[in-house]
Design a protein around this motif. Structure first.
Motif, PDB file in Angstrom:
ATOM      1  N   GLU A  89      -3.579  -4.388   3.443  1.00  0.00           N
ATOM      2  CA  GLU A  89      -3.651  -4.084   4.867  1.00  0.00           C
ATOM      3  C   GLU A  89      -4.955  -3.351   5.193  1.00  0.00           C
ATOM      4  OE1 GLU A  89       0.831  -4.028   3.946  1.00  0.00           O
ATOM      5  OE2 GLU A  89      -1.051  -3.567   2.929  1.00  0.00           O
ATOM      6  N   THR A  90      -5.345  -2.432   4.319  1.00  0.00           N
ATOM      7  CA  THR A  90      -6.583  -1.675   4.524  1.00  0.00           C
ATOM      8  C   THR A  90      -7.329  -1.543   3.216  1.00  0.00           C
ATOM      9  OG1 THR A  90      -5.510  -0.364   6.262  1.00  0.00           O
ATOM     10  CG2 THR A  90      -7.599   0.458   5.396  1.00  0.00           C
ATOM     11  N   CYS A  91      -8.513  -2.112   3.172  1.00  0.00           N
ATOM     12  CA  CYS A  91      -9.396  -1.956   2.016  1.00  0.00           C
ATOM     13  C   CYS A  91     -10.804  -1.856   2.581  1.00  0.00           C
ATOM     14  CB  CYS A  91      -9.262  -3.125   1.043  1.00  0.00           C
ATOM     15  SG  CYS A  91     -10.224  -2.950  -0.478  1.00  0.00           S
ATOM     16  N   LEU A  92     -11.206  -0.614   2.892  1.00  0.00           N
ATOM     17  CA  LEU A  92     -12.456  -0.361   3.579  1.00  0.00           C
ATOM     18  C   LEU A  92     -13.190   0.807   2.918  1.00  0.00           C
ATOM     19  CD1 LEU A  92     -11.105  -0.508   7.236  1.00  0.00           C
ATOM     20  CD2 LEU A  92     -12.575  -2.232   6.142  1.00  0.00           C
ATOM     21  N   PRO A  93     -14.495   0.907   3.112  1.00  0.00           N
ATOM     22  CA  PRO A  93     -15.243   2.054   2.579  1.00  0.00           C
ATOM     23  C   PRO A  93     -14.744   3.371   3.167  1.00  0.00           C
ATOM     24  CG  PRO A  93     -16.742   0.286   3.226  1.00  0.00           C
ATOM     25  CD  PRO A  93     -15.392  -0.089   3.756  1.00  0.00           C
ATOM     26  N   ASN A  94     -14.709   4.389   2.326  1.00  0.00           N
ATOM     27  CA  ASN A  94     -14.375   5.746   2.741  1.00  0.00           C
ATOM     28  C   ASN A  94     -13.005   5.860   3.400  1.00  0.00           C
ATOM     29  OD1 ASN A  94     -17.027   6.769   1.972  1.00  0.00           O
ATOM     30  ND2 ASN A  94     -17.772   5.643   3.771  1.00  0.00           N
ATOM     31  N   THR A  95     -12.116   4.924   3.058  1.00  0.00           N
ATOM     32  CA  THR A  95     -10.767   4.911   3.610  1.00  0.00           C
ATOM     33  C   THR A  95      -9.776   4.651   2.486  1.00  0.00           C
ATOM     34  OG1 THR A  95     -11.629   3.988   5.672  1.00  0.00           O
ATOM     35  CG2 THR A  95      -9.250   3.805   5.301  1.00  0.00           C
ATOM     36  N   PRO A  96      -8.672   5.404   2.418  1.00  0.00           N
ATOM     37  CA  PRO A  96      -7.707   5.175   1.338  1.00  0.00           C
ATOM     38  C   PRO A  96      -7.171   3.744   1.347  1.00  0.00           C
ATOM     39  CG  PRO A  96      -7.271   7.277   2.395  1.00  0.00           C
ATOM     40  CD  PRO A  96      -8.318   6.584   3.238  1.00  0.00           C
ATOM     41  N   LEU A  97      -6.998   3.202   0.171  1.00  0.00           N
ATOM     42  CA  LEU A  97      -6.433   1.859   0.028  1.00  0.00           C
ATOM     43  C   LEU A  97      -4.982   1.864   0.494  1.00  0.00           C
ATOM     44  CD1 LEU A  97      -6.566  -1.089  -1.084  1.00  0.00           C
ATOM     45  CD2 LEU A  97      -5.814  -0.141  -3.278  1.00  0.00           C
ATOM     46  N   HIS A  98      -4.635   0.868   1.304  1.00  0.00           N
ATOM     47  CA  HIS A  98      -3.250   0.688   1.762  1.00  0.00           C
ATOM     48  C   HIS A  98      -2.853  -0.748   1.467  1.00  0.00           C
ATOM     49  CE1 HIS A  98       0.314   1.523   4.213  1.00  0.00           C
ATOM     50  NE2 HIS A  98       0.142   0.340   4.780  1.00  0.00           N
ATOM     51  N   TRP A  99      -1.897  -0.911   0.561  1.00  0.00           N
ATOM     52  CA  TRP A  99      -1.489  -2.269   0.136  1.00  0.00           C
ATOM     53  C   TRP A  99       0.003  -2.251  -0.168  1.00  0.00           C
ATOM     54  CZ3 TRP A  99      -4.103  -5.188  -4.554  1.00  0.00           C
ATOM     55  CH2 TRP A  99      -3.884  -6.577  -4.425  1.00  0.00           C
ATOM     56  N   VAL A 100       0.803  -2.649   0.816  1.00  0.00           N
ATOM     57  CA  VAL A 100       2.259  -2.616   0.687  1.00  0.00           C
ATOM     58  C   VAL A 100       2.869  -4.002   0.871  1.00  0.00           C
ATOM     59  CG1 VAL A 100       4.395  -1.578   1.527  1.00  0.00           C
ATOM     60  CG2 VAL A 100       2.287  -0.242   1.520  1.00  0.00           C
ATOM     61  N   GLN A 101       2.519  -4.662   1.992  1.00  0.00           N
ATOM     62  CA  GLN A 101       3.018  -6.000   2.280  1.00  0.00           C
ATOM     63  C   GLN A 101       4.540  -6.096   2.129  1.00  0.00           C
ATOM     64  OE1 GLN A 101       1.294  -8.092   3.775  1.00  0.00           O
ATOM     65  NE2 GLN A 101      -0.822  -7.426   3.365  1.00  0.00           N
ATOM     66  N   ASN A 102       5.229  -5.248   2.900  1.00  0.00           N
ATOM     67  CA  ASN A 102       6.684  -5.255   2.886  1.00  0.00           C
ATOM     68  C   ASN A 102       7.256  -5.047   1.489  1.00  0.00           C
ATOM     69  OD1 ASN A 102       6.954  -5.735   5.721  1.00  0.00           O
ATOM     70  ND2 ASN A 102       6.478  -7.901   5.355  1.00  0.00           N
ATOM     71  N   ASN A 103       6.651  -4.167   0.754  1.00  0.00           N
ATOM     72  CA  ASN A 103       7.065  -3.837  -0.615  1.00  0.00           C
ATOM     73  C   ASN A 103       6.955  -5.019  -1.577  1.00  0.00           C
ATOM     74  OD1 ASN A 103       7.638  -1.325   0.350  1.00  0.00           O
ATOM     75  ND2 ASN A 103       9.864  -1.557   0.332  1.00  0.00           N
ATOM     76  N   LYS A 104       6.094  -5.989  -1.230  1.00  0.00           N
ATOM     77  CA  LYS A 104       5.935  -7.160  -2.087  1.00  0.00           C
ATOM     78  C   LYS A 104       4.461  -7.427  -2.427  1.00  0.00           C
ATOM     79  CE  LYS A 104      10.080  -9.440  -0.300  1.00  0.00           C
ATOM     80  NZ  LYS A 104      10.615 -10.657   0.392  1.00  0.00           N
ATOM     81  N   ALA A 105       3.656  -6.386  -2.365  1.00  0.00           N
ATOM     82  CA  ALA A 105       2.230  -6.572  -2.628  1.00  0.00           C
ATOM     83  C   ALA A 105       1.976  -7.022  -4.057  1.00  0.00           C
ATOM     84  CB  ALA A 105       1.475  -5.268  -2.350  1.00  0.00           C
ATOM     85  N   LEU A 106       2.657  -6.383  -4.997  1.00  0.00           N
ATOM     86  CA  LEU A 106       2.407  -6.639  -6.412  1.00  0.00           C
ATOM     87  C   LEU A 106       3.712  -6.608  -7.193  1.00  0.00           C
ATOM     88  CD1 LEU A 106      -0.525  -4.096  -6.846  1.00  0.00           C
ATOM     89  CD2 LEU A 106      -0.784  -6.572  -6.641  1.00  0.00           C
ATOM     90  N   ARG A 107       3.739  -7.398  -8.261  1.00  0.00           N
ATOM     91  CA  ARG A 107       4.807  -7.312  -9.255  1.00  0.00           C
ATOM     92  C   ARG A 107       4.183  -6.922 -10.579  1.00  0.00           C
ATOM     93  NH1 ARG A 107       5.364 -12.457  -7.818  1.00  0.00           N
ATOM     94  NH2 ARG A 107       5.438 -13.206  -9.971  1.00  0.00           N
ATOM     95  N   VAL A 108       4.881  -6.090 -11.345  1.00  0.00           N
ATOM     96  CA  VAL A 108       4.379  -5.677 -12.652  1.00  0.00           C
ATOM     97  C   VAL A 108       5.450  -5.905 -13.703  1.00  0.00           C
ATOM     98  CG1 VAL A 108       3.466  -3.801 -14.056  1.00  0.00           C
ATOM     99  CG2 VAL A 108       2.886  -3.927 -11.627  1.00  0.00           C
ATOM    100  N   TYR A 109       5.119  -6.716 -14.693  1.00  0.00           N
ATOM    101  CA  TYR A 109       5.975  -6.898 -15.858  1.00  0.00           C
ATOM    102  C   TYR A 109       5.389  -6.051 -16.977  1.00  0.00           C
ATOM    103  CZ  TYR A 109       7.865 -11.017 -13.461  1.00  0.00           C
ATOM    104  OH  TYR A 109       8.446 -11.864 -12.555  1.00  0.00           O
ATOM    105  N   TYR A 110       6.244  -5.315 -17.673  1.00  0.00           N
ATOM    106  CA  TYR A 110       5.700  -4.538 -18.779  1.00  0.00           C
ATOM    107  C   TYR A 110       6.553  -4.711 -20.033  1.00  0.00           C
ATOM    108  CZ  TYR A 110       8.961  -0.760 -17.285  1.00  0.00           C
ATOM    109  OH  TYR A 110      10.053  -0.023 -16.914  1.00  0.00           O
ATOM    110  N   PHE A 111       5.851  -4.734 -21.175  1.00  0.00           N
ATOM    111  CA  PHE A 111       6.465  -5.020 -22.466  1.00  0.00           C
ATOM    112  C   PHE A 111       6.057  -3.952 -23.464  1.00  0.00           C
ATOM    113  CE2 PHE A 111       5.823  -8.951 -20.207  1.00  0.00           C
ATOM    114  CZ  PHE A 111       6.983  -9.683 -20.425  1.00  0.00           C
TER     115      PHE A 111
END
Length: 314
Positions: free
Chosen positions: A276-298
């Motif tokens: 949603e927000t990826c700009l200079p001097n601005t905090p990264l905001h990446w949520v996308q309805n709680n579906k921005a990323l999936r992480v599998y860990y082993f």
């Protein structure tokens, strides 16, 4: 295997029969060889090892040795010494282990260096500073030799820490020094967040960026920032592999990944939506309805924990 949603808001001494020898002058860039200095040619099996740094994972090195089929094992680095020679030689059946110190572009451009790398049945890239690897080895005989080994000779290649960082298609190149997660998340365009395309093209790591010393140095946040920058700047739906210290991801010729060691490997998958927000001097905001990323860990293990096939991530 566990799945969770990630949201970004605001040597012991060795008694060996081998002997390390000082290389003859024609072995340009070599700083030591253990075993037979005569080249052998044997069939090998391809593969890739992504090691997360700190203590090396014996099982992952053994995995490479098994695929080298008794051939020559070459270490390439831009700093350090010959510590890998006796260690690797003691682990299994190899003809020799040789360390090449390639610490300048002048060395990396030498045909003799490229020729020696091409003779290897396994190559391992030591830790150090990936900025040096990028500056010294890109578009040289070293990069040409590695491309030949991956695409034609098909041998196992691995790296730890900085050596792991340069194995994925996209790399955090550390040209402007390192960056911590807090700073990267607060300003995704901070100068230190420097991402480039690697000079190594391994098919199963296309559109992928790795990170190392993962949990130990709290690098999850900066890794996500790297993915956000790739999505925003290059329209790349990239994937991430994060590897803890004392842990290694071994990828075989079919793309099957197995995790060895005592800690954890993380596989990050993003959906097609940009932050949603990826700009200079601005905090990264990446949520996308709680579906921005999936992480599998082993969790790694001495015998290897099967992960999944990298030709078709979940």
């Amino acid at each position: 295997m566990r799945l969770f949603t990630l949201l970004i808001l605001t040597y012991s001494s060795l008694n060996c029969l081998s002997q390390e020898t000082i290389p003859s002058p024609e072995r340009y860039a070599s700083i030591g060889i253990t075993g037979d200095s005569n080249d052998v040619t044997v069939p090998s099996s391809s593969g890739m090892v992504l090691m997360g740094g700190s203590t090396d994972v014996d099982a992952a090195i053994q995995w490479m040795i098994d695929r080298a089929k008794g051939g020559d094992f070459v270490i390439i680095r831009a700093s350090g010494s010959t510590g890998y020679n006796e260690y690797i030689y003691s682990l299994g059946n190899v003809n020799s282990v040789e360390t090449l110190m390639i610490d300048s572009r002048e060395k990396a451009l030498r045909k003799e260096v490229g020729d020696r790398i091409r003779e290897a049945e396994a190559v391992f890239i030591a830790g150090g500073d990936q900025a040096n690897y990028v500056n010294f080895w890109s578009n040289t005989e070293v990069s040409k030799a590695l491309e030949y080994l991956i695409k034609e000779k098909k041998i196992p290649i691995g790296g730890t820490s900085a050596g792991c960082a340069i194995l994925s298609e996209f790399i955090f190149d550390a040209i402007h020094d390192t960056v911590i997660s807090k700073d990267a998340l607060e300003n995704p365009y901070k100068k230190e967040v420097s991402i480039s395309k690697s000079f190594i093209a391994y098919p199963f790591l296309t559109n992928t960026i790795t990170d190392q010393h993962y949990s130990q140095r709290d690098r999850h946040g900066r890794h996500v920032t790297f993915l956000a920058r790739l999505a925003t700047d290059q329209n790349v739906v990239a994937k991430g592999i994060g590897v803890d210290e004392r842990t290694a991801v071994c990828i075989d010729e079919n793309g099957d990944a197995t995790v060895f060691g005592s800690n954890t490997a993380y596989f990050i998958i993003q959906n097609s939506s940009k932050p949603e927000t990826c700009l200079p001097n601005t905090p990264l905001h990446w949520v996308q309805n709680n579906k921005a990323l999936r992480v599998y860990y082993f969790s790694g293990s001495p015998t290897g924990t099967p992960a999944f096939n990298l030709t078709s991530w979940p």
